[in-house]
Design a protein around this motif. Structure first.
Motif, mmCIF file in Angstrom:
data_model
loop_
_atom_site.group_PDB
_atom_site.id
_atom_site.type_symbol
_atom_site.label_atom_id
_atom_site.label_comp_id
_atom_site.label_asym_id
_atom_site.label_seq_id
_atom_site.Cartn_x
_atom_site.Cartn_y
_atom_site.Cartn_z
ATOM 1 N N PHE A 249 0.836 -1.191 0.000
ATOM 2 C CA PHE A 249 0.000 0.000 0.000
ATOM 3 C C PHE A 249 0.879 1.252 0.000
ATOM 4 N N ILE A 250 0.374 2.328 -0.586
ATOM 5 C CA ILE A 250 1.121 3.588 -0.577
ATOM 6 C C ILE A 250 1.386 4.033 0.865
ATOM 7 N N THR A 251 0.390 3.875 1.728
ATOM 8 C CA THR A 251 0.579 4.290 3.121
ATOM 9 C C THR A 251 1.716 3.520 3.765
ATOM 10 N N HIS A 252 1.830 2.243 3.450
ATOM 11 C CA HIS A 252 2.925 1.437 4.003
ATOM 12 C C HIS A 252 4.265 1.884 3.425
ATOM 13 N N SER A 253 4.309 2.118 2.125
ATOM 14 C CA SER A 253 5.555 2.556 1.498
ATOM 15 C C SER A 253 6.010 3.896 2.073
ATOM 16 N N MET A 254 5.073 4.823 2.264
ATOM 17 C CA MET A 254 5.438 6.121 2.815
ATOM 18 C C MET A 254 5.969 5.984 4.242
ATOM 19 N N ALA A 255 5.366 5.091 5.023
ATOM 20 C CA ALA A 255 5.848 4.874 6.388
ATOM 21 C C ALA A 255 7.248 4.257 6.371
ATOM 22 N N ARG A 256 7.456 3.312 5.475
ATOM 23 C CA ARG A 256 8.775 2.673 5.391
ATOM 24 C C ARG A 256 9.836 3.664 4.938
ATOM 25 N N PHE A 257 9.482 4.547 4.022
ATOM 26 C CA PHE A 257 10.462 5.488 3.468
ATOM 27 C C PHE A 257 10.523 6.808 4.247
ATOM 28 N N ALA A 258 9.822 6.890 5.365
ATOM 29 C CA ALA A 258 9.676 8.169 6.068
ATOM 30 C C ALA A 258 11.009 8.774 6.476
ATOM 31 N N ASP A 259 12.007 7.951 6.799
ATOM 32 C CA ASP A 259 13.286 8.465 7.279
ATOM 33 C C ASP A 259 14.310 8.683 6.161
ATOM 34 N N LEU A 260 13.915 8.451 4.925
ATOM 35 C CA LEU A 260 14.828 8.712 3.824
ATOM 36 C C LEU A 260 15.063 10.215 3.688
#
Length: 308
Positions: A249-260
Motif C-alpha cells: 500500500f502507498i501508506t505502508h511505502s510512505m511509512a517505510r520510506f519516512a526516514d529517507l
C-alpha cells in the motif's frame, strides 16, 4: 545534472522546457484494467474523459538515433503508441526497436495482440522477455502465432544481465509477485546521463528484504524510481480485508520510506494505480497527502530526461 524536479515535464509543455537526446515518457499509470474499470458504472471518469487513465507503460525515445522503446505491451497499446508519436513520429510502423515485458499478467503483455495478423501485421518487432515469459509466448495460443508469423522476434533476457539497445542499458531483476505463468521482473534503465527504476508489481518490500534486496538500495542506485502503488490503503475496497493483497500500500511505502532524505523521497514516482485508488483523482486529499510527504505520483505524459 538536472534535478528530478527540473527533468520532469508534461508533453503539453513548451518544447523548450525539456531538451534532451534520450527521454522517458509515461504512457499510462493505471493498474492492468485501466480506469474507469469495467463494471464500476459510478466512476466519474465515465462522464469525464480527463479522469481516465491507461494501463501502466513507459516509452523511451532516443532523438539522436530515432529509436523508440516500450516498457509493457498493455491492452491500451494503440492509444499509447499514438501518444508516443506525439513526442516523436517515425515513418516505420509501429516504430519500436524493442518492447520490454515485466511478466505475464493481463495489463503487461496482452497488447502484443495488436501487432498480429488480425491487426497491424507487424514484422519482427523485438520483444525482450525472461525465459519463462518467452516460453509462454512461444507455446501458448494465440501468442505463439505472433512468433510463428514473425510479427514479433523474441529476445532473451537474463536476470542481472543488461541488454544494450537504443543507447540504453536495460537490466532485469527478479521480484516476488504472483507467478502463475511467468517470472516477474522490474527493470533498471540506464541512459547516457541518468537512470530510472521501473517496478510496477511486487508482493511486498519485506518479502524482497528476505531475498536479500532492499528497495531503499534500489532507489539509491537510480535518479528516478517508478514504484508499485496499486492500492492506497487497506479499506479502499468496501467489504474486503485487503491486508493480504499482493502489493505494498502507498501508506505502508510512505511509512517505510519516512526516514529517507528528502532527495531520495523525491525520486519516488508512485505508479500502477488501481481504479479504487483515490490518488488517481487530482483533487483527492490522499493525493495531496502523498505530495506533502515529499513523494511523487506519476502522471500520463510525464517526461524524464535520461540523456542531455
Amino acid at each position: 545534472m538536472l534535478s528530478v524536479a527540473l527533468s520532469l515535464a508534461l508533453i503539453a509543455a513548451e518544447p523548450a522546457v525539456l531538451t534532451c537526446t534520450t527521454e522517458l515518457v509515461v504512457l499510462g499509470v493505471a493498474q492492468d484494467g485501466g480506469a474507469p474499470q469495467f463494471g464500476n458504472s459510478a466512476d466519474p471518469a465515465w462522464s469525464n474523459p480527463e479522469l481516465r487513465r491507461l494501463a501502466t507503460s513507459l516509452g523511451v525515445i532516443n532523438h539522436d538515433t530515432g529509436q523508440r522503446l516500450l516498457f509493457e505491451a498493455t491492452p491500451d497499446l494503440r492509444e499509447q503508441l499514438y501518444r508516443l508519436d506525439q513526442v516523436m513520429m517515425t515513418e516505420a510502423r509501429p516504430g519500436l526497436d524493442g518492447i520490454f515485458l515485466t511478466h505475464g499478467h493481463m495489463g503487461h503483455y496482452t497488447g502484443l495482440m495488436f501487432l498480429g495478423f488480425e491487426s497491424m501485421g507487424a514484422q519482427g518487432v523485438p520483444v525482450f522477455a525472461m525465459p519463462q515469459m518467452a516460453q509462454y509466448l512461444s507455446t501458448s495460443g494465440p501468442w505463439e502465432q505472433l512468433v510463428r508469423y514473425g510479427n514479433i522476434a523474441l529476445q532473451d533476457l537474463r536476470e542481472g544481465e543488461g541488454a544494450d539497445v537504443a543507447g540504453l542499458t536495460v537490466t532485469p531483476f527478479l521480484v516476488p509477485h504472483r507467478q502463475e505463468y511467468t517470472e516477474v521482473v522490474g527493470f533498471s534503465i540506464d541512459g547516457p546521463d541518468r537512470s530510472a527504476l521501473f517496478l510496477p508489481d511486487i508482493d511486498s518490500w519485506e518479502e524482497w528484504d528476505e531475498e536479500g534486496t532492499r528497495i531503499e538500495d534500489m532507489i539509491a542506485s537510480v535518479d528516478v524510481a517508478y514504484l508499485d502503488a496499486t492500492f492506497f490503503a487497506n479499506g479502499e475496497i468496501p467489504g474486503r480485508d485487503m491486508s493480504g493483497f499482493p502489493h505494498p500500500f502507498i501508506t505502508h511505502s510512505m511509512a517505510r520510506f519516512a526516514d529517507l532524505p528528502a532527495t531520495e523521497k523525491a525520486k519516488v514516482r508512485f505508479i500502477h494505480f488501481n481504479h479504487t485508488n483515490p490518488v488517481r483523482f487530482p483533487d483527492s486529499p490522499e493525493r495531496q497527502q502523498v505530495l506533502d510527504a515529499g513523494f511523487g505520483l506519476a502522471d500520463e505524459g510525464e517526461r524524464y530526461c535520461l540523456g542531455d
